[in-house]
Scaffold this motif. Structure first.
Motif, PDB file in Angstrom:
ATOM      1  N   TYR B 251     -28.071   6.105 -68.553  1.00 49.57           N
ATOM      2  CA  TYR B 251     -28.399   6.024 -69.984  1.00 49.57           C
ATOM      3  C   TYR B 251     -27.399   5.202 -70.767  1.00 49.57           C
ATOM      4  CZ  TYR B 251     -31.809   9.833 -69.384  1.00 49.57           C
ATOM      5  OH  TYR B 251     -32.876  10.589 -69.011  1.00 49.57           O
ATOM      6  N   ASP B 252     -26.132   5.338 -70.423  1.00 53.65           N
ATOM      7  CA  ASP B 252     -25.120   4.715 -71.266  1.00 53.65           C
ATOM      8  C   ASP B 252     -24.877   3.253 -70.922  1.00 53.65           C
ATOM      9  OD1 ASP B 252     -24.744   6.973 -72.825  1.00 53.65           O
ATOM     10  OD2 ASP B 252     -23.486   7.883 -71.262  1.00 53.65           O
ATOM     11  N   LEU B 254     -27.370   0.953 -71.006  1.00 52.61           N
ATOM     12  CA  LEU B 254     -28.455   0.114 -71.532  1.00 52.61           C
ATOM     13  C   LEU B 254     -27.885  -1.020 -72.371  1.00 52.61           C
ATOM     14  CD1 LEU B 254     -31.071   2.715 -72.835  1.00 52.61           C
ATOM     15  CD2 LEU B 254     -31.095   1.423 -70.695  1.00 52.61           C
ATOM     16  N   ALA B 256     -27.473  -3.335 -75.532  1.00 52.04           N
ATOM     17  CA  ALA B 256     -27.547  -2.896 -76.935  1.00 52.04           C
ATOM     18  C   ALA B 256     -28.941  -3.127 -77.525  1.00 52.04           C
ATOM     19  CB  ALA B 256     -26.502  -3.628 -77.760  1.00 52.04           C
ATOM     20  N   ALA B 259     -31.007  -0.280 -76.375  1.00 52.35           N
ATOM     21  CA  ALA B 259     -30.490   1.039 -76.763  1.00 52.35           C
ATOM     22  C   ALA B 259     -30.979   1.427 -78.150  1.00 52.35           C
ATOM     23  CB  ALA B 259     -28.969   1.042 -76.711  1.00 52.35           C
ATOM     24  N   ALA B 262     -34.570   2.705 -77.581  1.00 56.14           N
ATOM     25  CA  ALA B 262     -34.880   3.540 -76.416  1.00 56.14           C
ATOM     26  C   ALA B 262     -35.066   4.996 -76.832  1.00 56.14           C
ATOM     27  CB  ALA B 262     -33.752   3.440 -75.391  1.00 56.14           C
ATOM     28  N   GLU B 264     -35.036   8.979 -75.322  1.00 51.84           N
ATOM     29  CA  GLU B 264     -34.774   9.884 -74.206  1.00 51.84           C
ATOM     30  C   GLU B 264     -35.232  11.290 -74.568  1.00 51.84           C
ATOM     31  OE1 GLU B 264     -30.380   8.813 -74.300  1.00 51.84           O
ATOM     32  OE2 GLU B 264     -30.253  10.999 -74.304  1.00 51.84           O
TER      33      GLU B 264
END
Ligand SMILES: Cc1cc2nc3c(=O)[nH]c(=O)nc-3n(C[C@H](O)[C@H](O)[C@H](O)COP(=O)(O)OP(=O)(O)OC[C@H]3O[C@@H](n4cnc5c(N)ncnc54)[C@H](O)[C@@H]3O)c2cc1C
Lengths: 298, 688
Positions: B251-252, B254, B256, B259, B262, B264
Motif C-alpha cells: 500500500y505504501d 503506490l 503519488a 495514491a 486509491a 482501500e
C-alpha cells in the motif's frame, strides 16, 4: 366565489434527493431560469435518501439569482425555532430577500421519534407550532431586550434577538385540520396544503378558507393578507382529459378556476422533470395570470 | 510531520472566501457571529469550487445530533467532499458518536444510541458523505482535551485565547489521552487560529499543522509555501483505516498520482467501489487512474502483485468479467469517461471506457446519431466494446464492435499502443471480441450512424403453449426486416396463473406506419395482454439506468449463454423443461443475425456470426442452473461470453471456435505471456 385579490405566485416543489447529488440544485436552477417565483423543497430529516433540506436550500440559493426559496415545509420537531429564525434571516440577508419560511408541525412521528426528538399528539403539535412562531417572530423583531417566551413546549429565556430578515419574511404553514388552520388565521402568513391530500379536490379549499378567515377576523387580522397556496401535481398531455391532465391551456384554465373560486394565489408544481417545470413557467403561469387578471378587471 | 501542512482563513463573506480560494488557501472557516454559521458556510460552499470548508465552532445544541449528521453529509456531498466539522458545546462525546453513526452509511442496521444526554432510538444512517468528514473538537479545559484525545480527528484552538505554553500543555494532554485510548496521537489534526504576522519558523514552532489566519486583508501564502511543500503527504490514513488493509499489498509504495485517488478497505469510498452491479466484492485495493499515463502506473502495481486476483473495471456491469474480487487489486477506469466528436463529417467519435452507454446515446442524440450497444444504459463502454455488443439495433447495424475504428490500449508490459485496421491489426482483431485478454483499452474510436426516432414496442402475450410461442416468435423474427431487433423474456410457470411472455422490439424507423407494419407480425403470434408502442429517440430506449448511487451487488451470479441459429421445436421443448425445473429466474432470448452475420467469421475475435439468437438464463444455484441448462446444450453453436459466468476451458472453447482460439492463443503469448489480463474468459497462451 372567494378571491382575495392576492398577486399570483408560481413555484416548484423539488424532491431533495441526495442522488444524484446535484439534481435538486439543478432543478432549482432550471426553475430560476424559467422565471418561476419559488423553488421549494420538502423536509424529511429521518430519510437519508434526501439531503438535509436547509443545507440544500442554502446551497441552492447560492446557485440561483432571482428565485425565492423555502421549505415545503420544514419539520418543526426536528428543527429549533430560534435556529430556524436565525438561519432564515441569515440567508435572507445573504440573498437580498429571497427566503420565506415554510413550516410544518410534523407529520411522520415514527420517523421523528426515531431520530431522537419527542413525539407530540396532534393537539400538542399545534400548540408547539404556535409557540415556535412566537419565538421566531420575537427573534426577528427589533424590540429591545432578549426574547422571552415561556411556552409549554418551547422556552426561550434570554435568547438574543437578531438578525432580522432582509425583507418582511412570510411564515407559511402546511395545514389541513381546523386547529392548525385557526392558528394560521391568528399567527401565520400563508397556508400551504397539497392537492393530493385534499380528498375532495380543490373544493376542500372552501373549508380551509372558512377556518382561516374566521380566526383571522377574530384576531383582528385581515384575511386577505394570509396567502392561500397549493402544491399541485399533474401531467402535460396532448389533449384534455381531467383536472391538470392535458395541454398547458387546460392547466391554465383549471388553475385560474381555483384561483378565482377559492382565492388560491400560489401554485407549486411537484415535479422533477425540467421540461414540465419549463412548460409550467413558460406556458401555464402567464396564461393563468392573464385569465385571472381579465376576470378581476370585470 | 505526518500531515500535510494546511493554511486557512477566517472569513465572513463569499468575497473573502473566494479571495482565499484564489490565493491557494486550503480552507476557509467562518466563525459564528450574529448569523447562523451553518447557513453562511453552505452559502459559501455554493459560491466556491475547491477550498475546504469549516466553522470554527458549531454549537452542538443548535441541532438534533442526528440532523446535524445528515446536514454534514449533505454539505459534504454538495461541496464535493470539502467539509470539516468543528463542534463546541456540551456532551460533545455523545454528539460526536451520533454524528459519526449517521455518517457511517455502510454500517448495517439503524443507529441506536442510548446516551445519557442524547438518545437515538433507531435512526437510519446516511447519506454516505463524499469523504470522511473530520470532526474537530474545541475547549481548553482538561476534560475537553481528554475527549479530543480519545475521539476527535482534530482539535482547534485560538492563539488569542491560549498562550504558546498552554498550547504545549494542551497537546500533551491530548497525546496522553490518545495513547490511553490506544490511538495514535498523530491522527489528531492540530488546528490553530493565528495572526498572519509570523514567520515560517515561528509558525512551525507552535506545533500545529493547520493554521487559520485571522486577517482583515488576507496575505498571499508565499512566505509559508515552502513550509507546506516540505510537509507530510496529502493523504493521511489513521491506524483505524490501515488496520483494515489486506495481506500482500504494498500500500505504501503506490506512486503519488495513484495514491491520491486509491481506495482501500478502511476508506469511506470503499462502499462506493467494492462491489459491482452483479457481484459483491471485497478487493484489497482499488486504483482509480484518471489518465492513460496513470493506467500504465496502475497496471504496474497489478503486475507487481502476480499472486493476487486482478480485475479491470470500466462501469462495473461485468457478468463474465470479474471486475471485483476478494483481497486483490481492481483497476477502475470509471474516470476515463469522456465522449468527444472527432470528425463530424465522418461521424467519428472517441469515447472513454468508463462512459456508460446511456451517456453516449445522449451525447450523440443532438447530431441525430446513435450506436447500438445493448439493452441497458448503465453498462459501460469498456466491458461491452471489448466483447461484442448485442443491442437494440443489432440486426440493422450489427454489433457495437463492428463500428469500432481504433482503440488506444495499455498492454501488459506497460506500453501504450494504438490498434486499428492498419496499426497493430492483430491486436485490433483480438480486441473485438476478446479484448479483456489483451490490455486495458483507454479509448475507443467509433463511427456512429444516423438514427432518427425509433419505434419501441413492449408487448405482453399469452404463453399457454410456450414451446409453440418460441418457435413462432423465432420464425417471425427471422422473417422480419432488419429494421427490427428485439427480445423475448419468459419466466417459470406459476401455478394457478396464466403463462405469459414479454416481447420487446425496436424498429429503426421514424414512420409510425412502418413501425406498426413491422411490429404487427410479432404481436400476432399470440393473444395480447398488454401492448405499448411508442415513437422515441434512441436515447429514450436506452436511458433506463438510474443516475447517481453506486453498485451494491451481493453474492456471485450464475448466468449461462448460448448462441443458436433457429428456434426449433426440439429446442423449444427443451426450454419448456428448463423453465419447469424452477432453476432459473431469468430466461431471455435476444436477436442477433442480420447485419451481425454480414461480417465474416474471421474478421473479428467475435466469430459466431451465423447465430440468429442469443439465449441467456440466470439463476441463484449454479448447480441447479447447470443441470437444467445441460438439456439445452446440444442445440447451441457457441456462446456470447458477456453473459456466461462459467469460465472453464470448455466455455472458452465455446466462446471462440478452434481457428479463432488458436490465433488468440498465439497473440496471448505475444502480448501477455505472463497472463496479467485474466479476469474475463481467460485465454491460455500458446506454448512458447
Ligand atoms: C444489466 C445488464 C444488461 C446487459 N445487457 C447487455 C446487452 O444488451 N448486450 C450486450 O452485449 N451485453 C450486455 N450486458 C453485458 C455487458 O456488456 C458486459 O457485462 C460488459 O462487460 C459490461 O461492461 P462494463 O464496463 O460495465 O463492466 P465491467 O464490470 O467494468 O467490466 C467487465 C469486464 O470487461 C473487461 N473490461 C472492462 N473494461 C475494459 C477495458 N477498458 N479494456 C479491456 N477490458 C475491459 C474486464 O475483463 C472486466 O472484467 C449486460 C450486462 C448487464 C449487467
Amino acid at each position: 366565489m372567494t378571491d382575495y385579490g392576492q398577486d399570483l405566485l408560481f413555484g416548484t416543489f423539488i424532491t431533495p434527493t441526495a442522488q444524484p447529488v446535484h439534481q435538486a440544485v439543478e432543478l432549482a436552477v432550471v426553475a430560476d431560469r424559467a422565471g418561476l417565483d419559488l423553488a421549494t423543497f420538502q423536509d424529511h430529516p429521518y430519510l437519508p435518501k434526501f439531503h438535509d433540506t436547509w443545507t440544500l436550500i442554502s446551497y441552492a440559493a447560492a446557485r440561483t439569482t432571482r428565485i425565492r426559496l423555502s421549505g415545503n415545509v420544514l419539520s418543526l420537531p426536528l428543527r429549533q425555532p430560534a435556529v430556524l429564525a436565525r438561519s432564515h434571516a441569515s440567508l435572507d440577508r445573504l440573498t437580498g430577500g429571497r427566503i420565506e419560511l415554510g413550516l410544518g408541525a410534523g407529520a411522520f412521528w415514527d420517523g421523528i421519534e426515531a431520530m431522537g426528538a419527542r413525539r407530540l399528539t396532534p393537539g400538542q403539535a399545534v400548540t408547539a407550532l404556535g409557540e415556535a412562531i412566537e419565538i421566531i417572530r420575537a427573534v426577528w423583531s427589533s424590540e429591545p431586550g432578549p426574547v422571552r417566551v415561556n411556552g409549554e413546549f418551547y422556552q426561550a429565556d434570554g435568547v438574543k434577538r437578531g438578525p432580522a430578515p432582509a425583507h418582511d419574511m412570510s411564515i407559511w404553514v402546511g395545514a389541513y385540520k381546523p386547529r392548525m388552520l385557526r392558528l394560521i388565521g391568528r399567527a401565520a402568513d400563508g397556508v400551504l396544503p397539497s392537492l393530493s391530500y385534499l380528498e375532495g379536490g380543490p373544493a376542500d379549499y372552501a373549508v380551509i378558507n372558512q377556518h382561516i378567515d374566521d380566526s383571522a377576523v377574530a384576531a383582528g387580522r385581515e384575511p386577505a393578507r394570509i396567502r392561500r397556496m397549493l402544491n399541485i401535481n399533474g401531467t402535460f398531455s396532448g389533449f384534455g382529459k381531467s383536472f391538470l391532465n392535458g395541454p398547458a391551456e387546460q392547466w391554465a384554465e383549471d388553475l385560474a378556476g381555483v384561483a378565482l373560486e377559492h382565492g388560491v394565489s400560489t401554485f407549486i408544481l411537484a415535479s422533477d422533470d425540467p421540461a414540465a417545470i419549463e412548460e409550467f413557467a413558460g406556458d401555464v403561469a402567464p396564461a393563468v395570470r392573464e385569465l385571472v387578471a381579465a376576470e378581476r378587471a370585470h | 510531520m505526518k500531515h500535510r501542512l494546511r493554511f486557512g482563513a477566517l472569513v465572513t463573506s463569499v468575497a473573502e472566501a473566494r479571495r482565499a480560494e484564489e490565493l491557494g488557501y486550503d480552507l476557509v472557516a467562518v466563525s459564528p457571529d450574529e448569523r447562523d454559521p451553518w447557513t453562511l458556510l453552505s452559502w459559501i460552499a455554493g459560491h466556491t469550487e475547491r477550498v475546504g470548508l469549516a466553522v470554527t465552532g458549531l454549537d452542538a445544541a443548535d441541532r438534533e445530533p442526528t440532523v446535524l449528521g445528515r446536514a454534514a453529509a449533505s454539505l459534504d456531498l454538495l461541496s464535493g467532499g470539502r467539509l470539516s466539522l468543528a463542534l463546541t458545546g456540551e456532551h460533545l462525546g455523545e454528539v460526536t458518536d451520533i454524528v459519526r453513526g449517521v455518517l457511517d452509511a455502510d454500517q448495517a442496521g439503524p443507529l441506536r444510541y442510548p446516551g445519557e444526554h442524547h438518545r437515538v432510538p433507531k435512526a437510519q444512517r446516511g447519506p454516505l458523505p463524499a469523504h470522511r468528514i473530520p470532526i474537530w473538537l474545541t475547549g481548553t479545559d482538561p476534560a475537553s482535551l481528554a475527549l479530543a484525545g480519545r475521539t476527535a480527528d482534530g482539535w482547534i484552538a485560538d492563539l488569542e485565547q491560549v498562550s504558546a505554553d498552554e498550547l504545549v500543555t494542551a497537546y500533551k494532554i491530548i497525546e496522553a489521552a490518545a495513547s490511553e485510548a490506544d490511538r495514535d496521537a498523530d491522527e489528531i489534526r492540530r488546528i490553530l487560529i493565528v495572526d498572519p504576522d509570523r514567520s515560517a519558523a515561528e509558525l512551525s514552532a507552535l506545533g500545529a499543522d493547520t493554521f487559520l489566519f485571522r486577517a482583515a486583508v488576507l496575505p498571499d501564502l508565499t512566505a509559508w509555501e515552502t513550509l507546506r511543500d516540505s510537509s507530510g503527504p496529502s493523504v493521511f490514513r489513521p491506524a483505524s483505516v490501515r488496520s483494515k488493509r489486506r495481506d500482500g499489498i504494498a500500500y505504501d509504495e503506490l506512486p503519488a498520482s495513484l495514491a491520491a485517488t486509491a481506495v482501500e478497505p478502511g476508506d469511506l469510498d470503499y462502499a462506493r467501489v467494492r462491489s459491482t452491479y452483479m457481484r459483491g466484492g471485497a478487493p484489497g485495493l482499488v486504483l482509480r487512474p484518471t489518465t492513460t499515463a496513470e493506467v500504465v502506473e496502475a497496471l504496474a502495481v497489478a503486475r507487481a502483485h502476480p499472486e493476487l486476483p486482478f480485475g479491470l473495471r470500466s462501469a462495473g456491469h461485468g457478468v463474465s468479467g470479474r471486475s471485483t474480487n476478494d483481497g486483490g487489486i481492481v483497476v477502475s477506469l470509471a474516470a476515463l469517461n469522456t465522449i468527444e466528436i472527432l470528425d463530424e463529417a465522418r461521424r467519428l467519435i472517441r469515447v472513454g471506457p468508463g462512459a456508460r452507454w446511456m451517456d453516449v446515446a445522449h451525447a450523440l442524440r443532438p447530431y441525430g446519431w446513435a450506436l447500438s450497444s445493448g439493452d441497458y444504459g448503465g453498462v459501460g463502454v469498456g466491458g461491452l466494446a471489448t466483447a461484442g455488443g448485442v443491442g437494440w439495433l443489432a440486426r440493422k447495424h450489427g454489433l457495437t464492435i463492428d463500428h469500432l475504428h481504433a482503440v488506444e490500449m495499455v498492454l501488459a508490459d506497460g506500453s501504450v499502443v494504438r490498434a486499428s485496421a492498419t496499426e497493430n491489426a492483430d491486436l485490433f482483431w483480438a480486441v473485438r471480441g476478446a479484448g479483456a485478454n489483451f490490455g486495458a483499452v483507454t479509448s475507443f474510436e467509433f463511427e456512429a450512424y444516423e438514427v432518427g426516432d425509433v419505434g419501441f414496442a413492449q408487448l405482453v402475450v399469452a404463453a399457454d403453449d410456450p414451446a409453440d410461442l418460441l418457435v413462432t416468435w423465432g420464425r417471425a423474427i427471422e422473417a422480419a426486416p432488419r429494421d427490427l431487433s428485439g427480445q423475448l423474456i419468459m419466466g417459470p410457470p406459476r401455478p394457478g396463473q396464466p403463462a405469459y411472455a414479454q416481447l420487446m422490439a425496436v424498429v429503426d424507423s421514424d414512420d409510425p406506419e412502418t413501425i406498426i407494419e413491422q411490429v404487427q407480425p410479432i404481436a400476432a403470434i399470440a393473444p395480447l395482454y398488454q401492448q405499448e408502442v411508442v415513437l422515441t429517440p434512441y436515447a429514450g430506449v436506452i436511458s433506463n439506468a438510474a443516475d447517481g448511487g453506486y453498485h451494491q451487488g451481493v453474492g456471485e451470479p450464475t448466468s449461462r449463454s448460448g448462441l443458436i441459429e433457429h428456434l426449433t421445436p426440439a429446442f423449444a421443448r427443451a426450454v419448456v423443461k428448463l423453465l419447469a425445473s424452477g432453476a432459473v429466474h431469468w430466461f431471455q432470448i435476444r436477436t442477433v443475425g442480420g447485419a451481425v452475420a454480414d461480417v465474416p467469421a474471421d474478421e473479428t475475435a467475435y466469430a459466431h456470426r451465423s447465430a440468429n439468437f442469443s439465449v441467456i438464463v440466470m439463476g441463484s444455484s449454479k448447480q441447479r442452473v447447470d443441470a437444467a441448462w445441460a438439456g439445452l446444450a446440444e442445440h447451441f453453436d457457441g456462446l456470447y461470453l458477456s453473459f456466461e459466468t462459467d469460465q472453464s476451458p470448455e466455455r472458452v472453447a465455446d466462446a471462440f471456435p478452434p481457428a479463432t482460439l488458436a490465433r488468440l492463443r498465439e497473440l496471448k503469448l505475444r502480448y501477455d505471456p505472463d497472463n496479467l489480463f485474466r479476469d474475463n474468459f481467460n485465454i491460455k497462451a500458446a506454448a512458447r
